[in-house]
Design an enzyme around this catalytic site. Structure first.
Site, mmCIF file in Angstrom:
data_model
loop_
_atom_site.group_PDB
_atom_site.id
_atom_site.type_symbol
_atom_site.label_atom_id
_atom_site.label_comp_id
_atom_site.label_asym_id
_atom_site.label_seq_id
_atom_site.Cartn_x
_atom_site.Cartn_y
_atom_site.Cartn_z
ATOM 1 C CE1 TYR A 138 2.264 -2.070 -5.408
ATOM 2 C CE2 TYR A 138 0.981 -2.372 -3.428
ATOM 3 C CZ TYR A 138 1.275 -1.649 -4.552
ATOM 4 O OH TYR A 138 0.574 -0.499 -4.807
ATOM 5 C CG LEU B 20 3.942 8.315 5.442
ATOM 6 C CD1 LEU B 20 4.654 7.276 6.312
ATOM 7 C CD2 LEU B 20 3.252 9.354 6.321
ATOM 8 C CE LYS C 284 7.683 -0.483 2.926
ATOM 9 N NZ LYS C 284 9.116 -0.100 3.066
ATOM 10 C CG ASN D 268 3.478 5.682 10.348
ATOM 11 O OD1 ASN D 268 4.090 6.643 10.819
ATOM 12 N ND2 ASN D 268 3.964 4.948 9.355
HETATM 13 N N1 LIG Z 1 -2.036 2.340 -6.542
HETATM 14 C C1 LIG Z 1 -0.803 2.656 -6.821
HETATM 15 O O1 LIG Z 1 -0.416 2.838 -7.998
HETATM 16 C C2 LIG Z 1 0.185 2.824 -5.695
HETATM 17 C C3 LIG Z 1 1.413 3.460 -5.939
HETATM 18 C C4 LIG Z 1 2.275 3.630 -4.859
HETATM 19 C C5 LIG Z 1 1.918 3.165 -3.590
HETATM 20 N N2 LIG Z 1 0.725 2.531 -3.396
HETATM 21 C C6 LIG Z 1 0.323 2.008 -2.066
HETATM 22 O O2 LIG Z 1 0.488 3.023 -1.078
HETATM 23 C C7 LIG Z 1 1.381 2.552 -0.078
HETATM 24 C C8 LIG Z 1 2.154 3.695 0.540
HETATM 25 O O3 LIG Z 1 2.943 4.391 -0.400
HETATM 26 P P1 LIG Z 1 4.545 4.225 -0.503
HETATM 27 O O4 LIG Z 1 4.962 2.886 -0.036
HETATM 28 O O5 LIG Z 1 4.886 4.655 -1.887
HETATM 29 O O6 LIG Z 1 5.135 5.353 0.437
HETATM 30 P P2 LIG Z 1 4.838 6.053 1.844
HETATM 31 O O7 LIG Z 1 3.885 5.292 2.635
HETATM 32 O O8 LIG Z 1 4.561 7.482 1.541
HETATM 33 O O9 LIG Z 1 6.285 6.023 2.510
HETATM 34 C C9 LIG Z 1 6.923 4.838 2.890
HETATM 35 C C10 LIG Z 1 8.310 5.214 3.388
HETATM 36 O O10 LIG Z 1 8.174 6.024 4.565
HETATM 37 C C11 LIG Z 1 8.923 5.438 5.615
HETATM 38 N N3 LIG Z 1 8.201 5.670 6.874
HETATM 39 C C12 LIG Z 1 7.039 5.109 7.259
HETATM 40 N N4 LIG Z 1 6.676 5.569 8.465
HETATM 41 C C13 LIG Z 1 7.632 6.435 8.859
HETATM 42 C C14 LIG Z 1 7.833 7.209 10.022
HETATM 43 N N5 LIG Z 1 6.928 7.211 11.010
HETATM 44 N N6 LIG Z 1 8.950 7.999 10.105
HETATM 45 C C15 LIG Z 1 9.849 8.018 9.078
HETATM 46 N N7 LIG Z 1 9.720 7.296 7.949
HETATM 47 C C16 LIG Z 1 8.605 6.503 7.835
HETATM 48 C C17 LIG Z 1 9.001 3.973 5.308
HETATM 49 O O11 LIG Z 1 10.129 3.411 5.963
HETATM 50 P P3 LIG Z 1 10.187 1.883 6.496
HETATM 51 O O12 LIG Z 1 9.497 1.035 5.475
HETATM 52 O O13 LIG Z 1 11.646 1.627 6.609
HETATM 53 O O14 LIG Z 1 9.507 1.811 7.837
HETATM 54 C C18 LIG Z 1 9.150 4.020 3.784
HETATM 55 O O15 LIG Z 1 10.483 4.299 3.438
HETATM 56 C C19 LIG Z 1 2.238 1.531 -0.825
HETATM 57 O O16 LIG Z 1 2.988 0.718 0.050
HETATM 58 C C20 LIG Z 1 1.184 0.830 -1.623
HETATM 59 O O17 LIG Z 1 0.452 -0.068 -0.790
HETATM 60 C C21 LIG Z 1 -0.153 2.374 -4.427
#
Ligand SMILES: NC(=O)c1ccc[n+]([C@@H]2O[C@H](COP(=O)([O-])OP(=O)(O)OC[C@H]3O[C@@H](n4cnc5c(N)ncnc54)[C@H](OP(=O)(O)O)[C@@H]3O)[C@@H](O)[C@H]2O)c1
Length: 267
Positions: A50, A185, A225, A235
């Site tokens: 990351y 999300l 995230k 959040n």
């Molecule tokens: N272990 C693995 O293989 C793996 C894989 C994927 C992810 N992860 C972990 O899980 C975390 C979360 O997953 P993710 O980053 O894929 O996606 P997520 O948390 O489902 O979504 C992040 C997206 O949602 C937006 N967002 C956040 N809060 C919001 C709100 N209140 N209203 C509207 N939009 C909102 C963010 O925008 P902004 O950023 O512009 O605020 C970003 O575009 C990752 O960051 C990582 O740490 C782990």
């Protein structure tokens, strides 16, 4: 429940009920993590790929929150020597232990038994308080245990009302493994879904808040995230309401095995 609430791992250690994801925070990492800690986030999820480890390290060093009250989750990669990589990642994070060290994903041709024994050694030596896996099927977890490994404390997988598995949840509960929900999300792709929006408006909450709260009430641990401050604030503002049993069931029923990343990693 409040932002300081915890779930118990099978080792007896407490883990915060939600955390901050840091994938794609990149150059904003330090500022965003500092803001999150100020708002009451206590768990930060990262991985070497990351690029957020150095920024997290700086944020913890400069911020006013004690390392002991921050829960750090990091991951080793399939090509890593797990023990050496753990040391390296801890250096980047400017800390001498991780609260939880995970295998990021199983290698293509094994369940990662070698990585697991490296992580068990890292735990014995105090480099990680707990160890777990990510993107593992139930069969891959069983293979680790069959090979003489200890029970993972956590399986971190993609998880939302739109994509989840009762069988995986039942398995984790039976084994005492805590399920961490990544992309909770849906990477913002399903936030305008009509049924979700309808439930959110009845509680005077937003779609992301409902998605996070659905996890909290199931005992699964979401890692949303957010780069933007108002998203970070929104959040974590999920501790002043409860979703009814009926609405929880309606959210469960949204399941279509949806994956924002392509396919659910555990099926
Ligand atoms: N272990 C693995 O293989 C793996 C894989 C994927 C992810 N992860 C972990 O899980 C975390 C979360 O997953 P993710 O980053 O894929 O996606 P997520 O948390 O489902 O979504 C992040 C997206 O949602 C937006 N967002 C956040 N809060 C919001 C709100 N209140 N209203 C509207 N939009 C909102 C963010 O925008 P902004 O950023 O512009 O605020 C970003 O575009 C990752 O960051 C990582 O740490 C782990």
């Amino acid at each position: 429940m409040n932002p300081n609430a915890t779930v118990a791992l099978h080792t007896g250690h407490p883990m915060p009920v939600m955390g901050l994801g840091t994938w794609q925070l990149t150059k904003d990492t330090e500022e965003t993590v500092q803001a999150a800690l100020g708002l009451g986030y206590r768990m930060i999820d990262t991985s070497s790929d990351y690029g957020s480890q150095p920024g997290i390290g700086e944020a913890i060093k400069r911020g006013g929150t004690d390392r002991s009250s921050i829960y750090l989750v990091a991951k080793v990669e399939e090509m890593d020597d797990a023990y050496d990589a753990t040391r390296r990642y801890l250096d980047e994070l400017q800390t001498d232990y991780a609260d939880l060290m995970l295998i990021h994903r199983p290698p293509p041709t094994s369940a990662g038994e070698q990585l697991w024994s490296g992580l068990m050694r890292a735990k014995q030596d105090g480099l990680a308080r707990d160890i777990g896996v990510s993107n593992y099927t139930t069969g891959q977890i069983e293979a680790l245990i069959d090979a003489g490994g200890e029970m993972p404390a956590v399986n971190q997988i993609e998880w939302s009302p739109f994509g989840h598995s009762q069988a995986m949840l039942d398995y984790c509960r039976k084994r005492g493994i805590v399920l961490q929900a990544y992309s909770p999300l849906t990477r913002a792709r399903r936030l305008t879904d009509d049924a979700l929006a309808g439930i959110a408006s009845r509680y005077g909450k937003t779609a992301p808040q409902i998605l996070i709260r659905w996890n909290l009430q199931r005992g699964t641990v979401p890692l949303p995230k957010a780069n933007q401050k108002h998203h970070l604030e929104e959040n974590i503002d999920v501790f002043d309401f409860a979703i009814s049993d009926e609405d929880m069931a309606s959210l469960d029923a949204l399941n279509e095995r949806y994956s924002a990343l392509g396919s659910l990693p555990y099926e």
